[in-house]
Motif scaffolding. Structure first.
Motif, PDB file in Angstrom:
ATOM      1  N   LEU A  24       0.798  -1.171  -0.010  1.00 52.03           N
ATOM      2  CA  LEU A  24      -0.047  -0.017  -0.088  1.00 52.03           C
ATOM      3  C   LEU A  24       0.850   1.317   0.044  1.00 52.03           C
ATOM      4  CD1 LEU A  24      -2.677  -1.327   2.658  1.00 52.03           C
ATOM      5  CD2 LEU A  24      -2.695  -1.431   0.267  1.00 52.03           C
ATOM      6  N   VAL A  25       0.796   2.099  -1.086  1.00 47.47           N
ATOM      7  CA  VAL A  25       1.385   3.427  -0.933  1.00 47.47           C
ATOM      8  C   VAL A  25       0.541   4.474  -0.586  1.00 47.47           C
ATOM      9  CG1 VAL A  25       2.360   4.946  -2.629  1.00 47.47           C
ATOM     10  CG2 VAL A  25       2.731   2.583  -2.966  1.00 47.47           C
ATOM     11  N   VAL A  26       0.986   5.458   0.244  1.00 50.36           N
ATOM     12  CA  VAL A  26       0.361   6.260   0.859  1.00 50.36           C
ATOM     13  C   VAL A  26       0.309   7.403  -0.096  1.00 50.36           C
ATOM     14  CG1 VAL A  26       0.146   7.993   2.682  1.00 50.36           C
ATOM     15  CG2 VAL A  26       0.641   5.601   3.150  1.00 50.36           C
ATOM     16  N   ALA A  27      -0.774   7.945  -0.525  1.00 51.74           N
ATOM     17  CA  ALA A  27      -0.670   9.068  -1.849  1.00 51.74           C
ATOM     18  C   ALA A  27      -1.834  10.119  -1.206  1.00 51.74           C
ATOM     19  CB  ALA A  27      -1.208   8.265  -2.918  1.00 51.74           C
ATOM     20  N   SER A  28      -2.538  10.683  -2.155  1.00 50.36           N
ATOM     21  CA  SER A  28      -3.584  11.785  -1.684  1.00 50.36           C
ATOM     22  C   SER A  28      -4.425  11.659  -2.739  1.00 50.36           C
ATOM     23  CB  SER A  28      -2.736  13.087  -1.640  1.00 50.36           C
ATOM     24  OG  SER A  28      -3.701  13.852  -1.606  1.00 50.36           O
ATOM     25  N   SER A  29      -5.728  12.307  -2.379  1.00 50.46           N
ATOM     26  CA  SER A  29      -6.897  12.338  -3.241  1.00 50.46           C
ATOM     27  C   SER A  29      -6.472  13.678  -4.479  1.00 50.46           C
ATOM     28  CB  SER A  29      -7.961  12.826  -2.557  1.00 50.46           C
ATOM     29  OG  SER A  29      -7.900  14.212  -1.941  1.00 50.46           O
ATOM     30  N   LEU A  30      -5.211  14.051  -3.916  1.00 55.14           N
ATOM     31  CA  LEU A  30      -4.500  15.080  -5.204  1.00 55.14           C
ATOM     32  C   LEU A  30      -4.032  14.309  -6.299  1.00 55.14           C
ATOM     33  CD1 LEU A  30      -2.850  17.766  -3.022  1.00 55.14           C
ATOM     34  CD2 LEU A  30      -5.077  18.169  -4.338  1.00 55.14           C
ATOM     35  N   GLY A  31      -3.852  13.033  -6.156  1.00 49.10           N
ATOM     36  CA  GLY A  31      -3.231  12.090  -7.035  1.00 49.10           C
ATOM     37  C   GLY A  31      -4.357  11.634  -7.992  1.00 49.10           C
ATOM     38  N   THR A  32      -5.108  12.426  -8.749  1.00 50.07           N
ATOM     39  CA  THR A  32      -6.170  11.900  -9.596  1.00 50.07           C
ATOM     40  C   THR A  32      -6.048  12.996 -10.604  1.00 50.07           C
ATOM     41  OG1 THR A  32      -7.987  13.447  -8.364  1.00 50.07           O
ATOM     42  CG2 THR A  32      -7.645  11.183  -7.727  1.00 50.07           C
ATOM     43  N   LEU A  33      -6.672  12.462 -11.922  1.00 50.90           N
ATOM     44  CA  LEU A  33      -6.349  13.431 -12.998  1.00 50.90           C
ATOM     45  C   LEU A  33      -7.199  14.666 -13.124  1.00 50.90           C
ATOM     46  CD1 LEU A  33      -6.002  10.688 -15.708  1.00 50.90           C
ATOM     47  CD2 LEU A  33      -4.247  11.916 -14.610  1.00 50.90           C
ATOM     48  N   HIS A  34      -8.611  14.455 -12.305  1.00 51.73           N
ATOM     49  CA  HIS A  34      -9.392  15.591 -11.849  1.00 51.73           C
ATOM     50  C   HIS A  34      -8.601  16.759 -11.402  1.00 51.73           C
ATOM     51  CE1 HIS A  34     -12.747  18.085 -10.495  1.00 51.73           C
ATOM     52  NE2 HIS A  34     -11.997  18.195  -9.437  1.00 51.73           N
ATOM     53  N   HIS A  35      -7.414  16.946 -11.229  1.00 50.13           N
ATOM     54  CA  HIS A  35      -6.563  18.304 -10.641  1.00 50.13           C
ATOM     55  C   HIS A  35      -5.465  18.271 -11.710  1.00 50.13           C
ATOM     56  CE1 HIS A  35      -8.254  17.966  -6.585  1.00 50.13           C
ATOM     57  NE2 HIS A  35      -8.024  16.506  -6.829  1.00 50.13           N
ATOM     58  N   LEU A  36      -5.629  17.782 -12.989  1.00 49.74           N
ATOM     59  CA  LEU A  36      -4.649  18.145 -13.878  1.00 49.74           C
ATOM     60  C   LEU A  36      -5.257  18.528 -15.193  1.00 49.74           C
ATOM     61  CD1 LEU A  36      -1.380  17.655 -13.978  1.00 49.74           C
ATOM     62  CD2 LEU A  36      -1.857  15.356 -15.072  1.00 49.74           C
ATOM     63  N   ALA A  37      -4.535  19.330 -15.948  1.00 51.02           N
ATOM     64  CA  ALA A  37      -5.227  19.583 -17.234  1.00 51.02           C
ATOM     65  C   ALA A  37      -5.005  18.538 -18.422  1.00 51.02           C
ATOM     66  CB  ALA A  37      -4.435  20.788 -17.817  1.00 51.02           C
ATOM     67  N   PRO A  38      -6.318  18.572 -18.984  1.00 53.88           N
ATOM     68  CA  PRO A  38      -6.558  17.218 -19.772  1.00 53.88           C
ATOM     69  C   PRO A  38      -5.617  17.105 -20.832  1.00 53.88           C
ATOM     70  CG  PRO A  38      -8.790  18.458 -19.674  1.00 53.88           C
ATOM     71  CD  PRO A  38      -7.526  19.290 -18.953  1.00 53.88           C
ATOM     72  N   VAL A  39      -4.729  18.118 -21.040  1.00 54.31           N
ATOM     73  CA  VAL A  39      -3.637  18.004 -22.259  1.00 54.31           C
ATOM     74  C   VAL A  39      -2.552  17.096 -21.739  1.00 54.31           C
ATOM     75  CG1 VAL A  39      -2.505  20.166 -21.624  1.00 54.31           C
ATOM     76  CG2 VAL A  39      -2.290  19.185 -23.935  1.00 54.31           C
ATOM     77  N   LEU A  40      -2.507  17.115 -20.438  1.00 48.75           N
ATOM     78  CA  LEU A  40      -1.588  16.320 -19.606  1.00 48.75           C
ATOM     79  C   LEU A  40      -1.651  14.884 -18.997  1.00 48.75           C
ATOM     80  CD1 LEU A  40      -0.209  19.072 -17.327  1.00 48.75           C
ATOM     81  CD2 LEU A  40       1.084  18.479 -19.569  1.00 48.75           C
ATOM     82  N   HIS A  41      -3.007  14.579 -19.277  1.00 44.92           N
ATOM     83  CA  HIS A  41      -3.482  13.246 -19.007  1.00 44.92           C
ATOM     84  C   HIS A  41      -2.722  12.044 -19.304  1.00 44.92           C
ATOM     85  CE1 HIS A  41      -7.674  14.482 -17.495  1.00 44.92           C
ATOM     86  NE2 HIS A  41      -6.639  15.464 -16.794  1.00 44.92           N
ATOM     87  N   ARG A  42      -2.280  12.107 -20.619  1.00 42.95           N
ATOM     88  CA  ARG A  42      -1.713  10.841 -21.438  1.00 42.95           C
ATOM     89  C   ARG A  42      -0.073  10.679 -20.945  1.00 42.95           C
ATOM     90  NH1 ARG A  42      -2.979   6.627 -23.700  1.00 42.95           N
ATOM     91  NH2 ARG A  42      -1.255   6.735 -25.186  1.00 42.95           N
TER      92      ARG A  42
END
Length: 274
Positions: A132-150
């Motif tokens: 289990l890796v402790v991360a954050s709810s910030l670790g979702t693509l919702h917080h990133l511009a779509p152009v960077l998702h890939r």
């Protein structure tokens, strides 16, 4: 006999995870309390309350390219395998930190340290193991511009994830990131990279792991009342590290839910990556 390991365990959530594991396990079990400073590791072990599993200190600086492999080999020699791993090591940043100055070490700990841990310990997982890796709810693509998702959905190996993190790091270091869609808060791409790394590893191992009762996932403990978090947010009403650790410890102890495998889990619920 159960064998567990926690990185970044000399304070805060990591320390609470070690204590919680020790309390839940038996005297014949072992919990490795690890960190990058052996003096702090020794002090933390000495401060553990008695009872439960044996707590053993071990030097493990995830920023050291060889450390995770070294410790994994030692544990394999001593125990044959491992049952629970919490990847909790993190370099935290404050509002006054210049991203260009800190991003090198930041990615060495938070991102390359995560992939090193995954590579070193996933092969050692026993049946019914947990990684289990402790991360954050910030670790979702919702917080990133779509152009960077890939940049985070395209990679199919941990090495490819590392390549994308290195490209982002270099853009931050030389100032190019400011002129692009990257967010200024380095925590966001870093956490997304951690979650993406877990997803990539899980995609490679899913069928066999689920057949063996193994769970690989990233976990979000939510806001925690710590001095570092208080630099950014009002955490006066947030849970203590010990309180925040409970949901993570439950995830490690409870039967695997297939929908959790490879995903970001918060308080027992899956947080969609995209």
């Amino acid at each position: 006999m159960t064998v567990a390991l926690v990185t970044g365990a000399t304070q805060g959530l990591g320390l609470a995870l070690v204590e919680g594991l020790a309390q839940r396990l038996e005297p014949t079990d072992t919990v490795y309390l690890t960190g990058r400073d052996m003096n702090r590791v020794t002090t933390a072990v000495q401060c553990m309350p008695g009872g439960g599993a044996k707590v053993r200190g071990e030097l493990l600086d995830v920023a050291d390219p060889n450390a995770a492999t070294r410790v994994a080999q030692q544990i394999q020699q001593r125990h044959g395998g491992i049952d629970i791993v919490f990847g909790n090591a993190v370099m935290r940043v404050g509002p006054d930190d210049d991203p260009r100055e800190i991003v090198d070490h930041y990615t060495q700990v938070n991102n390359f340290g995560t992939t090193r841990l995954l590579k070193a310990f996933a092969p050692l997982l026993n049946d019914n193991g947990r990684l289990l890796v402790v991360a954050s709810s910030l670790g979702t693509l919702h917080h990133l511009a779509p152009v960077l998702h890939r940049r985070f959905t395209g990679p199919s190996t941990l090495d490819e994830i590392d390549e994308q993190i290195a490209l982002w790091r270099d853009e931050v270091k030389d100032g190019r990131a400011k002129a692009t869609a990257w967010p200024g808060f380095v925590n966001i791409p870093s956490k997304i990279g951690q979650v993406a790394a877990v997803r990539v590893l899980a995609a490679e191992r899913r069928a066999e792991d689920l057949a063996r009762g193994i769970l690989i996932a990233s976990v979000c403990p939510g806001m925690i009342n710590t001095p570092t978090s208080a630099l950014w947010w009002d955490v006066s009403a947030a849970p203590t590290p010990a309180q925040a650790a409970t949901a993570l410890l439950d995830l490690a102890a409870n039967p695997v839910k297939p929908e959790h495998y490879g995903e970001l889990v918060r308080h027992g619920n899956t947080v969609p990556f995209s």
